[in-house]
Scaffold this active site. Structure first.
Site, short mmCIF file in Angstrom:
data_model
loop_
_atom_site.label_atom_id
_atom_site.label_comp_id
_atom_site.label_asym_id
_atom_site.label_seq_id
_atom_site.Cartn_x
_atom_site.Cartn_y
_atom_site.Cartn_z
N GLY A 1 0.83 -1.20 0.00
CA GLY A 1 0.00 0.00 0.00
C GLY A 1 0.86 1.24 0.00
N HIS A 2 0.18 2.33 -0.29
CA HIS A 2 0.89 3.60 -0.31
C HIS A 2 -0.09 4.68 0.14
CE1 HIS A 2 4.13 6.26 -1.66
NE2 HIS A 2 3.14 7.13 -1.76
N GLY A 3 0.31 5.41 1.14
CA GLY A 3 -0.61 6.45 1.63
C GLY A 3 0.06 7.80 1.63
N GLY A 4 -0.63 8.74 2.22
CA GLY A 4 -0.11 10.09 2.26
C GLY A 4 1.15 10.19 3.10
N VAL B 1 3.69 1.15 2.50
CA VAL B 1 3.51 0.04 3.42
C VAL B 1 4.01 -1.26 2.77
CG1 VAL B 1 1.87 -1.15 4.91
CG2 VAL B 1 1.42 1.20 4.20
N ASP C 1 -7.88 11.83 7.96
CA ASP C 1 -7.76 11.17 6.67
C ASP C 1 -8.62 9.90 6.61
OD1 ASP C 1 -6.88 11.08 4.08
OD2 ASP C 1 -4.94 10.18 4.55
#
Ligand SMILES: *[C@@H]1O[C@H](CO)[C@@H](O)[C@H](O)[C@H]1NC(C)=O
Ligand SMILES: *[C@@H]1O[C@H](CO)[C@@H](O)[C@H](O)[C@H]1NC(C)=O
Ligand SMILES: *[C@@H]1O[C@H](CO)[C@@H](O)[C@H](O)[C@H]1NC(C)=O
Ligand SMILES: *[C@@H]1O[C@H](CO)[C@@H](O)[C@H](O)[C@H]1NC(C)=O
Ligand SMILES: *[C@@H]1O[C@H](CO)[C@@H](O)[C@H](O)[C@H]1NC(C)=O
Ligand SMILES: *[C@@H]1O[C@H](CO)[C@@H](O)[C@H](O)[C@H]1NC(C)=O
Ligand SMILES: *[C@@H]1O[C@H](CO)[C@@H](O)[C@H](O)[C@H]1NC(C)=O
Ligand SMILES: *[C@@H]1O[C@H](CO)[C@@H](O)[C@H](O)[C@H]1NC(C)=O
Ligand SMILES: *[C@@H]1O[C@H](CO)[C@@H](O)[C@H](O)[C@H]1NC(C)=O
Length: 827
Positions: A483-486, A490, A598
């Site tokens: 995953g990739h977030g702000g 991850v 968020d």
């Protein structure tokens, strides 16, 4: 009556029929004293040379940058007392210093004019019948205010420096002979950024404009000489009306400012280009942009500023020249690394080696540097002046740049790390990762309660401290990205005890070791069945990583795709309640009251039993919340951001409630709120906007309010869902997305409503969303109230048809305050 500040010290004899409007230290105020017109000096303290006074309009009670307009930019007055502004009998404005006229405006022949400074900051000459004979908004300086129109006749021109309002090198103008986009230009010639074409109500390169919460942009007659572009504030239910402006900075960026009354400071809402280092010609020839506000430019070593005084006061455009003038065959070359640069004059010469190129260059006094391409064996020798050094990008001049420097062979001079690091910093900013000047929007609240300090470190309870090496091993070198977030990326990992974990590697850590530990320990102590548990962390050198329990069933967002897996109603309802409980705990029960900031399907994770767990809480605090993140959110999934957040007031837990409501619409609809429409397909009947976006919430909210909840429910469920539960979730969702935060329930109340402990009444349709779809900045389905089937769209087989871009314009009264209260009763 606004001319009541007349002050007669001197009776000037220039024109007996002229009325003196201002003199000396008098000012003319706008009705509510928001703006004032007067003679101001912008140089703090004794400056170089004689004092310089300018006739200017500024905001009366706000700090720099508060000057919005300057009349005599090129001809300052040497004293305040001898300056006066007069209105002649023939309707001309005259600015004089003793007998010298410094500036004039409006050679109108109309008589009986009145000069007024309006609340908008516009200085107008009104005719006796109220018509505008002349206005300052038609000849702006560097600032664009709400209500001011930009046309082909008025471009914004930067100040030369922060303290010198004379016209600088940068301007924002409507693209000549095209009139369909705006561009930033250097020295009236070189364009270095443009908005892109106007289409579908926005500029192609400014997707942020699709967030029409606050500002309404209008572009009349684009692509024609009559093109007129302006913006106005939309006063939304939260009472927004904060001062705002766009300004072309002395350093060539265009920035939008928004006044935050809570923090008492200007916030940079938006800026282009993202980094000052992307601005053309900023550091001049042989100047390197560092990206640091304190000293934006440096000379390539062996060079010194041409204009020492300018260089000292923030005017770098003159650039640098060789310390020892002239050239010498004994010159050396300095390796600047792989950089891109503009300007210059290149000659391509076939050479055998770099040294043969060097010889070639040394033989010509005009040669200032070179690069050599091993593969083609081509020397590129550069002549003239090199500027705009930037880290290499694909379209740049390839190869390493060697700049000719005085004395010494190439071996003697080392690698110039200082310059290179400047280049690197610039390139980072170019990528838009860091916009240094963005301010922290909401002040970080004091954390770390009840923790003892020991050896300068805050002990962290209940958490395991990992070494970086350990995590590198566990994630197999950070190879399995999940995953990739702000905040970061991850990765999946497996610890030595065989347990599976999710490792989040934080990007751009905002705090030092000590602060990081303090915040991590706060987060680590928060435990709730609906919150993802933090197991440990790593803080080594610049590495900051968080280790979480692993969630088998991934993020909720996975289940919101038409082609993806679906969730049963039962699971969806549990997710709705569980998520609400998790957020309610953050808001109300844990000691520190955390606003998540968020909430969206990507941050709601499902464990092996499909129990919802909220992730990423407390990270806003950890990183420092800033506008860049808001913008990032807006670019992609802006629909989750509560209007008051964007409007610049301090947010409360109700911002999370809004995002939760938006997420619930997606949960019950089994789809995303914003969907890009396939360009060609899309039904055919009814105008599909090709490549347009469709926004689900306004339509869904109207259906729910109208009692057609079934229309909104995911078609993949068929009839297999609990009608009563669905109704409750739907109504709660609409309560949560009310414009006025006071009308939104608290998360605790949401839980009670969902669980059926309190009745849920029918909410009013959120007015802001309605305005979104009827507004001129966004295209979507028109959801007419009282009409069961929306005029522009209908739901069939999960496909939604879209109305054509409608031109119905927004009217202010849509946002008139609603006096509706949440109607709940406890059973
Ligand atoms: C304005 O100027 C007058 C006369 O020059 C002076 O007496 C007065 O103190 C000044 N007022 C301010 C606010 O500086
Ligand atoms: C001035 O302020 C008053 C009170 O806040 C407000 O009612 C009025 O509309 C304002 N006038 C203008 C011209 O903005
Ligand atoms: C201004 O002009 C008048 C006549 O037009 C002249 O007498 C006077 O000396 C001038 N004053 C200055 C300061 O130049
Ligand atoms: C100018 O305005 C005054 C009062 O506002 C009016 O009496 C007069 O007739 C006007 N003159 C002209 C030429 O319009
Ligand atoms: C700006 O343009 C709009 C629409 O074209 C117009 O209504 C408005 O009066 C203009 N504003 C000014 C200050 O000229
Ligand atoms: C701007 O352009 C003018 C003429 O086009 C030129 O003489 C001047 O050197 C330029 N200034 C800079 C800083 O490039
Ligand atoms: C903008 O539109 C013009 C004419 O329609 C076109 O030539 C140009 O390529 C477009 N620019 C961009 C960036 O799309
Ligand atoms: C480029 O450099 C060459 C070689 O010095 C020179 O002859 C030519 O005039 C230069 N061209 C420009 C535009 O400066
Ligand atoms: C240029 O930037 C890229 C990333 O954009 C980076 O990998 C590279 O090391 C940089 N090169 C130099 C010479 O700074």
């Amino acid at each position: 009556m606004f001319l009541s500040f007349l002050f007669f010290i001197l009776i000037l004899n220039t024109s007996s029929s002229a009325t003196i409007i201002l003199q000396g230290n008098n000012t003319l105020q706008s009705p509510n004293n928001t703006f004032q017109l007067g003679f101001f000096n912008f140089f703090p303290g004794p400056g170089p040379g004689p004092p310089k006074f300018y006739l200017a309009i500024r905001r009366t009670s706000l700090p720099y940058p508060n000057t919005v307009w300057v009349a005599n930019r090129l001809h300052p007055s040497a004293s305040q007392t001898a300056s006066s502004l007069k209105l002649t009998a023939t309707g001309q404005l005259l600015l004089t210093h003793f007998n010298t006229t410094l500036w004039t405006a409006a050679a109108a022949t109309t008589t009986n004019l009145t000069l007024r400074l309006l609340e908008s900051g516009n200085l107008v000459l009104l005719t006796s019948d109220g018509g505008v004979s002349w206005q300052s908004f038609d000849s702006p300086s560097d600032t664009w205010l709400p209500g001011m129109n930009l046309t082909r006749f008025n471009s914004l021109v930067s100040w030369r420096t922060d303290t010198d309002p004379s016209p600088g090198l940068y301007s924002l103008r409507l693209k000549p002979s095209f009139y369909g986009e705006f561009e930033l230009v250097f020295n009236d010639t070189v364009s270095y950024w443009s908005t892109g074409n106007w289409s579908n109500g926005i500029f192609a390169n400014v997707p942020e404009m699709t967030v029409p919460y606050i500002y309404a942009f209008h572009f009349a007659a684009p692509f024609s000489p009559a093109a007129t572009f302006g913006f106005s504030e939309r006063v939304i239910a939260t009472g927004f009306g904060a001062p705002t402006m766009f300004r072309v900075e002395p350093f060539g960026q265009v920035k939008q400012y928004s006044w935050n009354s809570q923090s008492g400071s200007w916030e940079h809402f938006w800026s282009k280009p993202e980094s000052p280092c992307q601005v053309r010609g900023l550091c001049g020839g042989f100047g390197v942009c560092t990206g640091e506000t304190s000293k934006l430019c440096e000379c390539v070593s062996g060079f010194k500023p041409l204009d020492n005084h300018g260089w000292g006061s923030g005017e770098y455009s003159q650039g640098c020249h060789r310390v020892e003038a002239g050239c010498d065959t004994g010159d050396g070359f300095k390796d600047l690394g792989a950089v891109k640069f503009g300007f210059g004059n290149v000659s391509l010469v076939k050479g055998k080696s770099r040294s043969s190129c060097e010889r070639e260059c040394l033989g010509d006094c005009g040669c200032v540097g070179l690069s050599f391409d091993e593969q083609s064996g081509l020397c590129k020798n550069f002549y003239g002046s090199l500027s705009d050094f930037q880290n290499l990008t694909a379209d740049g001049e390839s190869g390493i740049l060697y700049v000719r420097v005085p004395g010494g062979g190439s071996g003697k001079k080392g690698f110039d790390w200082k310059v290179l690091s400047g280049v690197v910093i610039g390139s980072v900013a170019v990528l838009g990762v860091v916009v240094v000047t963005l301010l922290v929007m909401v002040k970080r609240r004091g954390g770390r309660k009840g923790l003892e300090e020991e050896d300068g470190f805050v002990p962290v309870l209940n958490l395991r401290v990992f070494s970086y090496k350990e995590l590198q091993l566990a994630t197999r070198g950070f190879s399995e990205k999940i995953g990739h977030g702000g905040f970061g990326t991850v990765f999946q990992g497996e610890l030595s005890d065989a347990s599976i974990v999710a490792v989040k590697r934080l990007e751009r850590p905002g705090s030092g070791e000590k602060e990081f530990r303090a915040e991590v320990s706060t987060i680590g102590n928060i435990q709730h069945v609906n919150l993802v548990r933090l197991r440990g962390f790593c803080s080594e050198n610049s590495h900051r990583l968080l280790v979480y329990e692993y969630m088998q069933n991934g993020a909720l967002s996975v289940y919101l795709r038409k082609e993806g897996p679906s969730l049963s109603w039962d699971v969806r309802f549990r997710v709705a309640v569980g998520t609400a409980k998790g957020i309610a705990y953050l808001h109300e029960e844990c000691r520190c009251c955390i606003i998540h900031c968020d909430i969206k399907p990507e941050n709601i994770l499902l464990d092996a039993d499909f129990t919802a767990k909220v992730s990423d809480f407390g990270l806003a605090k950890l990183i420092g919340r800033d506008f860049s993140r808001v913008l990032a959110t807006m670019r992609g999934t802006w629909g989750y951001v509560a209007p008051e957040w964007i409007s610049g007031v301090a947010i409360t837990t109700k911002a999370d409630v809004y995002s939760y409501g938006m997420t619930m619409l997606e949960l019950i609809g089994g789809r995303r709120n914003v969907e890009t429409l396939p360009s060609a397909s899309g039904g055919g009947e009814g105008g599909t906007e090709s490549g347009g976006k469709w926004f689900f919430p306004p339509w869904a909210a109207q259906q729910i309010v109208d009692g057609n909840v079934g229309e909104v429910i995911d078609k993949r469920l068929g009839d297999v869902y609990n009608v009563e539960e669905a109704r409750r979730v739907a109504l709660v969702a609409v309560w949560c997305i009310q414009d006025d935060e006071a009308m939104r329930p608290t998360m605790g109340m949401v839980v009670k409503m969902l669980e059926g402990l309190v009745d849920v009444s029918v909410p009013p349709p959120p007015q802001l969303l309605q305005a979104l779809v009827t507004g001129d900045s966004f295209h979507g389905v028109k959801a007419n109230s009282g009409n069961g089937v929306s005029t522009g769209g209908s739901l069939s087989d999960g496909n939604l048809e879209v109305s054509t871009a409608d031109t119905e314009s927004y009217t202010g009264n849509v946002f008139s305050p609603l006096d509706v209260n949440v109607n709940v009763s406890v059973r």
